[in-house]
Design an enzyme around this catalytic site. Structure first.
Site, PDB file in Angstrom:
ATOM      1  N   CYS A 398       0.888  -1.111  -0.100  1.00  0.00           N
ATOM      2  CA  CYS A 398      -0.027   0.033   0.001  1.00  0.00           C
ATOM      3  C   CYS A 398       0.823   1.033  -0.080  1.00  0.00           C
ATOM      4  CB  CYS A 398      -1.112  -0.037   1.157  1.00  0.00           C
ATOM      5  SG  CYS A 398      -2.645   1.159   0.835  1.00  0.00           S
ATOM      6  N   HIS A 525      -3.392  -5.485  -0.040  1.00  0.00           N
ATOM      7  CA  HIS A 525      -3.119  -6.064   1.419  1.00  0.00           C
ATOM      8  C   HIS A 525      -2.774  -7.433   1.252  1.00  0.00           C
ATOM      9  CE1 HIS A 525      -2.663  -2.333   3.736  1.00  0.00           C
ATOM     10  NE2 HIS A 525      -3.533  -1.724   2.859  1.00  0.00           N
ATOM     11  N   GLU A 527      -1.462  -9.472   2.941  1.00  0.00           N
ATOM     12  CA  GLU A 527      -1.396 -10.405   4.361  1.00  0.00           C
ATOM     13  C   GLU A 527      -2.726 -10.639   4.831  1.00  0.00           C
ATOM     14  OE1 GLU A 527      -1.648  -5.808   5.384  1.00  0.00           O
ATOM     15  OE2 GLU A 527      -0.857  -7.055   3.876  1.00  0.00           O
TER      16      GLU A 527
END
Length: 603
Positions: A398, A525, A527
């Site tokens: 990001c 993102h 994750e």
């Protein structure tokens, strides 16, 4: 539908979220379909506008919901995909009731906490519990509900009243209450003290809820005489009292619960014991053993601005863990406060400056996660520059991707005033701009949120290979600013490669530096979709590159079978100009328990 409610007493931070997740996993291993709901009593509509220092990270769901980080634990433990309705807040409930009142749904009645707010809470729970979250049709068998906060908090009272009514309405055999409490050990006498739990249970019973099971947090297993005392004073059978003592990492918690037969107590209370199978945690146990035996370290420098509260980067930590265990490496996170890398720190506090740079230079790989605000941005840019020039594996997420682009424009293109409009609205070389569809007047829920599709423009780039030669990938987003499409031609002519873009081809999603061993930035993102057994492809790439295994991983990715993992989905075909390849494998390994600067375990 059966319901398991998890509450907490005495103090906050006991681990209700991990306990709820572990209970869900244990019940799933017994053959049941499980869903989860988190109740947060704060007045915010969602977690989107809250500082990470206040409440830890904001977890983003596929549907764009900005929710409490505990929903991330649920998704990782249970391998499910939750919705924004699985997170209930006081703000949502009151907004729902007030909207009904404005429409005239209450027919002129006086709208009150009881029954209107409490009824709305019960309706929401029943509605959310029926939403399929595991990819199968129809509702789950069991819903695990976590009530945030501590028993006795003023803001929790409407929820406790609603849950008391709810337990009576669904009836015995359909509702089980697990109360997580603290049994401290006083160092002076070394004795386990039961009084805090006694008072907590008494308060809970006084509010209309009776615990079926006590989960007691302590530094060591409860003595038998302590269990008997708790049983006598709390009116809970001794067999229904389990100990959640300190363990090296939280992956041991489901195993602790299983070994103490917590699943039998819960299933007995839900009248499901007769149809449950023996819990199968073979794969989970194997991962835990793998982690316990890891000793070869890999050091990753985490360059961020919220490192004062490690939960601010919880999903990033878990994704690093999943990837490091997949590479059979012991993860060591070197926490680097971004502002400590800046020249102003060198003048004001030379020792801190030197220590921060030593940690960065001593790392095998560098990760710059997302963030908001301009504090520490220059430090992040310096970290990206160091990684680029010294050929250190780098992953920017990001804002981390955006600062990598800014650094390249400044250092390689010579645009010394290159910046983002977020921090310098008047810059003459805006590398990062405000997205046209964003709102500059309302902050909550106005970002580009949730799962979005990224198409690979360069089929043989590292990112596409890591995703198993995929043509596109679906990942979760949370941003207001994007790389300026008008500068792409200059940046690519200078050596950067924007290998992944959205369906329009004008929104940059993935950037790589082909001349670098591993230098990748992503607008999304990754994750948030990392799972036990299915680590994020890009995190796996970072860890593999940091320990010299990237070529091995890329070769392995070339020979994988088609599947659905890490946000890669089959579905509508990508634009014809970009069609190539197929789908991705599931990878292996995952664990929790992060060694922070090599000095201990962070949960």
């Amino acid at each position: 539908m059966k319901y398991v409610l998890v509450t907490g007493g005495v103090v906050s931070g006991l681990g209700k979220g991990v306990t709820a997740s572990s209970i869900g996993l244990l019940l799933k291993s017994c053959g049941f379909r499980v869903t989860s709901i988190k109740i947060d009593p704060y007045l915010n509509t969602d977690a989107g506008t809250m500082s990470p220092f206040e409440h830890g990270e904001v977890f983003v769901l596929n549907d764009g919901g900005e929710v409490d980080l505990d929903l991330g634990n649920y998704e990782r433990f249970l391998d499910i995909t939750l919705t924004r309705d699985n997170n209930i807040t006081t703000g949502k409930i009151y907004q729902y009731v007030i909207n009904k009142e404005r429409r005239g749904d209450y027919l002129g009645k006086t709208v009150q906490v009881v029954p209107h707010i409490t009824d709305a809470i019960q309706e929401w729970i029943e509605r959310a519990a029926k939403i399929p979250v595991d990819g199968k049709d129809g509702p789950a068998d069991i819903c695990v509900i976590e009530l945030g906060g501590t028993i006795g908090d003023i803001e929790s009272m409407p929820f406790i009243e609603a849950l008391g009514q709810f337990s009576y309405r669904v009836g015995p055999g359909n509702f089980c209450l697990v109360h997580v409490s603290l049994v401290p050990v006083l160092n002076v006498v070394g004795e386990q003290k039961t009084k805090p739990t006694q008072h907590s249970v008494r308060g809970l019973r006084g509010l209309g809820l009776t615990p079926n099971i006590l989960a007691c947090r302590s530094t060591m297993a409860l003595d038998d005489n302590v269990k008997q005392k708790l049983s006598q004073f709390c009116h809970v059978p001794a067999d229904n009292i389990v100990t959640l003592y300190d363990v090296p990492n939280i992956w041991h918690i489901p195993l602790l619960l299983r070994d103490q037969k917590a699943h039998e107590s819960i299933l007995k209370g839900l009248n499901l014991l007769g149809i449950a199978r023996k819990p199968d945690l073979t794969e989970w146990t194997a991962r835990t053993k793998v982690y316990d035996k890891l000793h070869d370290p890999v050091k990753i420098a985490m360059v961020g601005k919220y490192i004062g509260l490690k939960d601010s980067y919880l999903s990033v930590l878990k994704a690093l863990l999943h990837a490091s265990v997949g590479c059979r490496k012991k993860l060591i996170v070197e926490w680097v406060e971004a502002s400590h890398l800046e020249d102003i720190t060198a003048k004001e506090d030379p020792d801190t400056y030197k220590a921060a740079w030593n940690r960065l230079k001593g790392a095998d790989g560098i990760l710059v996660p997302g963030g908001f605000g301009d504090r520490g941005v220059q430090g992040k840019i310096l970290a990206a520059k160091y990684a680029r020039e010294r050929k250190v594996p780098f992953l920017g997420i990001c804002l981390g991707m955006q600062i990598a682009v800014i650094e390249y424009a400044r250092s390689v293109l010579g645009l010394h005033d290159a910046n983002t409009e977020e921090f310098d609205p008047q810059t003459s070389n805006p590398c990062v701009i405000f997205m046209p569809e964003g709102s500059k007047t309302h902050m909550g829920g106005t970002m580009r949120l949730g799962s979005r599709r990224t198409y690979f423009l360069v089929p043989d780039c590292k990112s596409a290979k890591l995703y198993g030669d995929a043509t596109f990938v679906d990942e979760r987003h949370r941003h207001r600013y994007e790389v300026n499409p008008d500068m792409i031609s200059k940046l690519e002519a200078a050596g950067l490669s924007f290998v992944g873009r959205d369906e329009s081809g004008r929104r940059m999603e993935i950037v790589e530096l082909p001349s670098h061993p591993y230098f990748i930035g992503v607008q999304f993102h990754p994750e948030f979709k990392s799972r036990p057994g299915k680590p994020s492809a890009l995190f796996s790439g970072l860890i593999a590159a940091s320990c010299g295994q990237l070529d091995l991983l890329l070769n392995k990715s070339d020979h994988v079978s088609s599947g659905v993992a890490n946000g890669i989905n089959t579905g509508k075909a990508p634009p014809k100009a970009w069609q190539n390849g197929n789908c991705f494998k599931s990878a292996n390994g995952s664990l929790n328990g992060v060694y922070s600067n090599g000095n201990g375990v962070h949960h």
